[in-house]
Structures are given as structure tokens and as C-alpha cells.
Scaffold this motif. Sequence first.
Motif, mmCIF file in Angstrom:
data_model
loop_
_atom_site.group_PDB
_atom_site.id
_atom_site.type_symbol
_atom_site.label_atom_id
_atom_site.label_comp_id
_atom_site.label_asym_id
_atom_site.label_seq_id
_atom_site.Cartn_x
_atom_site.Cartn_y
_atom_site.Cartn_z
ATOM 1 N N GLY A 167 0.815 -1.217 0.000
ATOM 2 C CA GLY A 167 0.000 0.000 0.000
ATOM 3 C C GLY A 167 0.849 1.269 0.000
ATOM 4 O O GLY A 167 2.079 1.232 0.115
ATOM 5 N N ASP A 168 0.149 2.391 -0.100
ATOM 6 C CA ASP A 168 0.803 3.698 -0.230
ATOM 7 C C ASP A 168 1.706 4.029 0.969
ATOM 8 O O ASP A 168 2.860 4.438 0.803
ATOM 9 C CB ASP A 168 -0.312 4.751 -0.373
ATOM 10 N N LEU A 169 1.189 3.831 2.170
ATOM 11 C CA LEU A 169 1.972 4.195 3.361
ATOM 12 C C LEU A 169 3.229 3.329 3.477
ATOM 13 O O LEU A 169 4.323 3.831 3.765
ATOM 14 C CB LEU A 169 1.108 4.030 4.621
ATOM 15 N N ARG A 194 5.712 4.418 0.580
ATOM 16 C CA ARG A 194 6.325 5.760 0.670
ATOM 17 C C ARG A 194 7.069 5.987 1.973
ATOM 18 O O ARG A 194 8.043 6.731 2.008
ATOM 19 C CB ARG A 194 5.260 6.849 0.520
ATOM 20 N N ARG A 252 -2.425 -9.088 -0.399
ATOM 21 C CA ARG A 252 -3.245 -10.137 -1.031
ATOM 22 C C ARG A 252 -2.818 -10.464 -2.460
ATOM 23 O O ARG A 252 -3.392 -11.330 -3.094
ATOM 24 C CB ARG A 252 -4.723 -9.792 -0.954
ATOM 25 N N VAL A 283 -1.963 -13.093 1.790
ATOM 26 C CA VAL A 283 -3.110 -13.373 2.661
ATOM 27 C C VAL A 283 -4.259 -12.439 2.280
ATOM 28 O O VAL A 283 -4.036 -11.231 2.113
ATOM 29 C CB VAL A 283 -2.742 -13.122 4.161
ATOM 30 N N ASP A 284 -5.457 -12.991 2.137
ATOM 31 C CA ASP A 284 -6.621 -12.116 2.058
ATOM 32 C C ASP A 284 -7.065 -11.919 3.503
ATOM 33 O O ASP A 284 -7.615 -12.832 4.117
ATOM 34 C CB ASP A 284 -7.739 -12.748 1.215
ATOM 35 N N MET A 285 -6.802 -10.733 4.027
ATOM 36 C CA MET A 285 -6.941 -10.533 5.471
ATOM 37 C C MET A 285 -8.388 -10.672 5.966
ATOM 38 O O MET A 285 -8.629 -10.829 7.147
ATOM 39 C CB MET A 285 -6.342 -9.187 5.865
ATOM 40 N N ALA A 289 -0.810 -1.673 8.367
ATOM 41 C CA ALA A 289 -0.880 -0.531 7.434
ATOM 42 C C ALA A 289 -1.970 -0.823 6.415
ATOM 43 O O ALA A 289 -1.711 -0.933 5.202
ATOM 44 C CB ALA A 289 0.469 -0.321 6.772
ATOM 45 N N THR A 290 -3.170 -0.990 6.923
ATOM 46 C CA THR A 290 -4.330 -1.358 6.092
ATOM 47 C C THR A 290 -5.496 -0.459 6.506
ATOM 48 O O THR A 290 -5.398 0.229 7.527
ATOM 49 C CB THR A 290 -4.763 -2.810 6.397
ATOM 50 N N PRO A 320 -8.470 0.668 8.576
ATOM 51 C CA PRO A 320 -8.844 0.258 9.932
ATOM 52 C C PRO A 320 -10.020 -0.713 9.961
ATOM 53 O O PRO A 320 -10.137 -1.511 10.892
ATOM 54 C CB PRO A 320 -9.211 1.568 10.629
ATOM 55 N N ILE A 349 -10.392 -3.369 8.590
ATOM 56 C CA ILE A 349 -10.037 -4.801 8.636
ATOM 57 C C ILE A 349 -9.071 -5.135 9.785
ATOM 58 O O ILE A 349 -8.551 -6.245 9.843
ATOM 59 C CB ILE A 349 -9.500 -5.329 7.280
ATOM 60 N N GLU A 405 -2.580 2.010 12.603
ATOM 61 C CA GLU A 405 -2.446 3.299 11.924
ATOM 62 C C GLU A 405 -3.665 4.177 12.204
ATOM 63 O O GLU A 405 -4.731 3.684 12.565
ATOM 64 C CB GLU A 405 -2.310 3.080 10.413
ATOM 65 N N LYS A 406 -3.498 5.444 12.061
ATOM 66 C CA LYS A 406 -4.604 6.383 12.243
ATOM 67 C C LYS A 406 -5.316 6.609 10.910
ATOM 68 O O LYS A 406 -4.714 6.356 9.885
ATOM 69 C CB LYS A 406 -4.089 7.704 12.807
ATOM 70 N N PRO A 407 -6.509 7.131 10.844
ATOM 71 C CA PRO A 407 -7.339 7.463 11.987
ATOM 72 C C PRO A 407 -8.075 6.215 12.484
ATOM 73 O O PRO A 407 -8.571 5.428 11.684
ATOM 74 C CB PRO A 407 -8.345 8.465 11.401
HETATM 75 N N1 LIG Z 1 -0.998 6.858 2.928
HETATM 76 C C1 LIG Z 1 -0.700 7.748 3.879
HETATM 77 O O1 LIG Z 1 0.008 8.735 3.674
HETATM 78 C C2 LIG Z 1 -1.228 7.544 5.260
HETATM 79 C C3 LIG Z 1 -1.970 6.422 5.588
HETATM 80 N N2 LIG Z 1 -2.384 6.252 6.880
HETATM 81 C C4 LIG Z 1 -3.140 5.059 7.270
HETATM 82 O O2 LIG Z 1 -2.408 3.893 6.912
HETATM 83 C C5 LIG Z 1 -3.282 2.844 6.553
HETATM 84 C C6 LIG Z 1 -2.930 2.384 5.152
HETATM 85 O O3 LIG Z 1 -3.113 3.472 4.270
HETATM 86 P P1 LIG Z 1 -2.630 3.437 2.759
HETATM 87 O O4 LIG Z 1 -1.331 2.758 2.643
HETATM 88 O O5 LIG Z 1 -2.752 4.817 2.243
HETATM 89 O O6 LIG Z 1 -3.764 2.541 2.094
HETATM 90 P P2 LIG Z 1 -3.663 1.703 0.748
HETATM 91 O O7 LIG Z 1 -5.074 1.457 0.334
HETATM 92 O O8 LIG Z 1 -2.729 2.313 -0.207
HETATM 93 O O9 LIG Z 1 -3.019 0.339 1.248
HETATM 94 C C7 LIG Z 1 -3.697 -0.577 2.040
HETATM 95 C C8 LIG Z 1 -3.072 -1.934 1.860
HETATM 96 O O10 LIG Z 1 -3.901 -2.880 2.534
HETATM 97 C C9 LIG Z 1 -4.178 -3.924 1.625
HETATM 98 N N3 LIG Z 1 -5.474 -4.537 1.867
HETATM 99 C C10 LIG Z 1 -6.674 -3.942 1.968
HETATM 100 N N4 LIG Z 1 -7.623 -4.876 2.185
HETATM 101 C C11 LIG Z 1 -6.990 -6.069 2.202
HETATM 102 C C12 LIG Z 1 -7.391 -7.420 2.368
HETATM 103 N N5 LIG Z 1 -8.666 -7.761 2.595
HETATM 104 N N6 LIG Z 1 -6.455 -8.386 2.331
HETATM 105 C C13 LIG Z 1 -5.174 -8.094 2.107
HETATM 106 N N7 LIG Z 1 -4.715 -6.834 1.930
HETATM 107 C C14 LIG Z 1 -5.619 -5.856 1.977
HETATM 108 C C15 LIG Z 1 -4.169 -3.288 0.272
HETATM 109 O O11 LIG Z 1 -4.011 -4.281 -0.700
HETATM 110 P P3 LIG Z 1 -4.416 -4.020 -2.232
HETATM 111 O O12 LIG Z 1 -3.305 -3.185 -2.756
HETATM 112 O O13 LIG Z 1 -4.471 -5.390 -2.798
HETATM 113 O O14 LIG Z 1 -5.748 -3.324 -2.212
HETATM 114 C C16 LIG Z 1 -2.966 -2.375 0.413
HETATM 115 O O15 LIG Z 1 -1.764 -3.072 0.241
HETATM 116 C C17 LIG Z 1 -4.688 3.413 6.683
HETATM 117 O O16 LIG Z 1 -5.161 3.112 7.963
HETATM 118 C C18 LIG Z 1 -4.474 4.901 6.545
HETATM 119 O O17 LIG Z 1 -5.475 5.648 7.164
HETATM 120 C C19 LIG Z 1 -2.079 7.142 7.873
HETATM 121 C C20 LIG Z 1 -1.354 8.276 7.596
HETATM 122 C C21 LIG Z 1 -0.905 8.607 6.270
#
Ligand SMILES: NC(=O)C1=CN([C@@H]2O[C@H](COP(=O)(O)OP(=O)(O)OC[C@H]3O[C@@H](n4cnc5c(N)ncnc54)[C@H](OP(=O)(O)O)[C@@H]3O)[C@@H](O)[C@H]2O)C=CC1
Length: 497
Positions: free
Chosen positions: A19-21, A24, A50, A91-93, A117-118, A120, A122, A145-147
Motif C-alpha cells: 500500500g501507499d503508506l 512511501r 493479497r 493473505v486475504d486478510m 498498514a491497512t 482500519p 479490517i 495506523e490512524k485514523p
Molecule cells: N498513505 C498515507 O500517507 C497515510 C496512511 N495512513 C493510514 O495507513 C493505513 C494504510 O493506508 P494506505 O497505505 O494509504 O492505504 P492503501 O489502500 O494504499 O493500502 C492498504 C493496503 O492494505 C491492503 N489490503 C486492503 N484490504 C486487504 C485485504 N482484505 N487483504 C489483504 N490486503 C488488503 C491493500 O491491498 P491491495 O493493494 O491489494 O488493495 C494495500 O496493500 C490506513 O489506515 C491509513 O489511514 C495514515 C497516515 C498517512
Amino acid sequence: MAVENSYEPCDFVLFGTLGDLSRRKLLPSLYQLEKAELIHPDTKIIGVARQDLTVEDYIAEVKANIEKFGGSDLCEATWSRLCARLDYVCVDMKDINSFKTFDEHVDPSRTMVCYLATPPAIYGDICRGLHSCKIIDSSVRVVLEKPIGHDLESSKNINDQVSEYFDEKQIYRIDHYLGKETVLNLISLRFANSIFATNWDHNCIDHVQISVAESVGIEGRWGYFDDAGQMRDMVQNHLLQILSLVAMEPPTTLDADSIRDEKLKVLRALRPINASNVSDVTVRGQYTSGFVKGEEVPGYLEEDDANTQSTTETFVAIKAEIDNWRWAGVPFYLRTGKRMPTKVSEVVIYFKRQPHNLFGASFKNLPPNKLVIRLQPDEGVEITVMNKVPGLTSTGSMDLQKSKLNLSFSEAFADDRIPDAYEKLLLEVMLGNQALFVRRDEIEQAWTWVDSILDAWEQSNEPPEPYQAGTWGPVNSIGLLARENRSWYESKQVKTK
Ligand SMILES: NC(=O)C1=CN([C@@H]2O[C@H](COP(=O)(O)OP(=O)(O)OC[C@H]3O[C@@H](n4cnc5c(N)ncnc54)[C@H](OP(=O)(O)O)[C@@H]3O)[C@@H](O)[C@H]2O)C=CC1
Ligand SMILES: O=C1O[C@H](COP(=O)(O)O)[C@@H](O)[C@H](O)[C@H]1O
């Protein structure tokens, strides 16, 4: 900060590693910790997402991320050490059966850190999945992670789900502002310097300003941001944490609960804002198109994927009051917004004026001393003082000039790299120190205060006030201070390094 546990190897499991967080911030921070040799040699890093990737594919992904977001050329020696730690599990969480092989990747005999880092929504599913592998014991730490939630009720719900499996001592709720060097420095500034410790109350301080301005817009996060708004995204967590550190009583020690007990008392003492006073003490705004740093940028309602009817706020200003002995009558003005002229975060303490003027009519309005704590980007601390202009005058009078005592971190600590907040926080989790993480009662108290404002805004039915991108927010935010004969501090920050 006191560290409860020792430096020991762990299995660091990063849920949402693609994911993004993670890409980056978290993976580049792990790389920096590796570079500084701060990760135990036997620690493993296990990415979970996943997508069906091989470990080799995952390693290539991580390398590409670090090259993109690492901030400098990849150091091959560091990378080869980091790479040797990496593992990946698909893993599909949301699916408990998908956790079946998870336990093969971790060693139950040592500490496991699970960084969620998913979304909230889930967190509960992940906890259930871990539980199903029978690997949760008191040595497992979980990072959230927040919020956490969208309001008090949903926050309680998420916290309840996690605490079915983890004790509060195992839960590390991230607010990345608590990992910023300058935010941490609020504690040393206040409690390691008697000049501040003894002047830190309503007798000496007129008011406090906390500004966190961002020049960015919503960075492609419309879906998330429009649901949250600047109040939930920034005020509920970062600004209230800064306010708590500025206003709290001295903790007995620097251990986690001493600090968190004091922060909680401040949050509890915040005067409620509701329908009866919301229009007097809050301003909310939404940016329209404009220019930021010379570049034309769209308005909030013209961003990609925008709902053009949205009334979500991208700017908030609040006059907050803390109803306790120390802060009676001292307003704390909070301000945060997207698409402001520059990225700058500052705490400004305005001291009271001198009770009597010795310097004659030309200095009728001796300006008050100010302590400016520059949180970012040009980290430092500055005090404005009145100073005699050296030299002789024909009348023998004394000329005064406003001068600055300035400590710039980039000059004073020129050889030291300022670590990213996430580096500090990842290290603290691995060390098992909760002091820089937010306790459940703090989060819930912050939601209580914020929910009341959000409800009052909703009841008022007033749309947010427009402000042009590249400005310091709606006109009414100037009025919030002007009607009390005050004005927002005009930041002079320019990153010097
Ligand atoms: N991005 C940011 O700058 C910031 C983020 N946050 C917090 O961090 C957390 C993550 O944010 P962010 O990285 O932006 O979100 P993203 O949506 O970019 O990433 C979330 C990750 O979780 C995975 N995911 C979601 N659902 C499932 C599932 N059922 N099974 C497996 N993997 C899953 C996604 O996989 P897939 O790619 O396959 O969808 C992805 O890799 C959040 O709580 C957000 O609020 C907090 C501060 C700043
Ligand atoms: O948590 C968040 O913080 C960033 C601002 O963080 P900073 O360290 O760059 O000051 C903000 O842009 C984002 O919207 C919010 O979710």
C-alpha cells in the motif's frame, strides 16, 4: 525516553506492505534503520498483502520503492542486509482461512510486531486471523495506523475488536507527529529548561498558536479524504497531540503512562464546543482553484474523482480553551489546512506584555516576547526579544530593536541527519516502548471533543467558507484572532538545508 524492553530480535510483520503508506514511508524507514544498524541482526521482515507474489517479486518491489522514495542513492551494503531479512506471505486478510500458512513464516518463540498498514475496517479481521493461527501471546505487539475510526463510536468499535485479542500494553497506536524530532523536543524544551518551566502558564503566557499548514492538496486520496476532512485527518490526532504536549503538567517520569496520563488530563479539560458556540470559535474552509508556489492547482471540487457537491472541510481554525488552573484565560488557536502557500508547522507562544513601559512614547507598544517552535521544515527554536540598538543618541534616549535568538537544527546539528518520524516510531515499537504511542483513552477523549464540533457544524447547515488555494485560509480565520486584537503569526520559515 525510558525503554522497557531490550534490543532483541523480532519478526516484524507488515500487513498492507504493497500500500501507499508502506511504500512511501514504512519500507524506506526500515531501510534507514538498517543503514544506521539499528535493527537487530536476527530480525526478520515479513510483508503481507493479497497479491500473489513470490518472495523474489516482493524483494524486487521493495527495492524499487526504496530507490524511488528512499531519498538518496541505494547503498548496496545496506540493501543486501535488508534484503536478506525479507519474506512475503499472500493473505486475504478478510478471509480467516487465508491465514492457514501464515504461522510457517514466523517464529513463535520470539517477539512478533504486527504493523497494520491497512484500512482500519479490517483490523478486527487481521486480529481474528492471527488468533486462528494460535500465535498470539503476550509478546506480540500490534501497531495501529490512524485514523482509528470516524467518530467516537466507530473508534470504540475498532478498539474493542483489537482488544479482544491484545492487552493495551501490546497496542501501539501511531500518530506520526509524535515521532517528529521537534515534537519530541517539546518535552525537552519545557522540562529541561527552567526559563520555560517557570514561565509556562496564564501568569506569563497571553496565548498559544499551533499551525500545521500543508501546500499539498489531497494527493489522489479523494475517497479517504472526503469521508474524513481536515478535522478527522489532522485535528483529531496531530494537532491535539501537539496541544497536549504543550499544555500538559510535568509527568512524574518519562515512562509511557506518566506522559499519557498528563496528555489525557489536558484533553479532558478542553472546553466543549457545540451548537451554542461553534460559530464564534471555529472556522472551516474548502479550497478553490489558485496558485501554490507559482503553479496553478484545481479547487477541491475539481480534484480527480471529486463529488462536486461535497461540503468536506480542507481547512480548520479553532479557538480552544483549556479549563484548568494553569491555562485559565489563555486561548490556544489551532489552524490547519491543505493547499496553503507553503508547508509549515509551528507552535508560537506569545508571552504577556510588560506591565509598565520604561522606554517612552516611541515604544508605546512594546511587543511581547514570542517563542517560536519550528516543527518543520526548518526545524528549530527562536525567541524574539527587545534589544538596545548599540550606539549613542543626541538625546541620550535608548533605541530598541526587536531581535531574535535563533537555534536552527540544520546549523547547530549540521552533521546529524534528522530522521523521519516513522523511523523513530518503528524503532520504538521494536524496542517495546509505548511512550510515543497514543493510549485508547486519549483517542476516545479526542474524539469526544471533535465529534461535538462536527455535530455542531452539521446542525448549523453552513457550508465551509471558500478560500483560494495558495492563501492562508478563509477570511474568517483572520477574524477569529482579529476580534481579540491578535493576529496569526506570519511564518518566516525557509528550509535552509
Ligand atoms: N498513505 C498515507 O500517507 C497515510 C496512511 N495512513 C493510514 O495507513 C493505513 C494504510 O493506508 P494506505 O497505505 O494509504 O492505504 P492503501 O489502500 O494504499 O493500502 C492498504 C493496503 O492494505 C491492503 N489490503 C486492503 N484490504 C486487504 C485485504 N482484505 N487483504 C489483504 N490486503 C488488503 C491493500 O491491498 P491491495 O493493494 O491489494 O488493495 C494495500 O496493500 C490506513 O489506515 C491509513 O489511514 C495514515 C497516515 C498517512
Ligand atoms: O496523517 C496525515 O499527515 C499528513 C501530513 O503529515 P506531514 O508529516 O507531511 O506533516 C497529511 O498530509 C495527511 O493528509 C494525513 O493523513
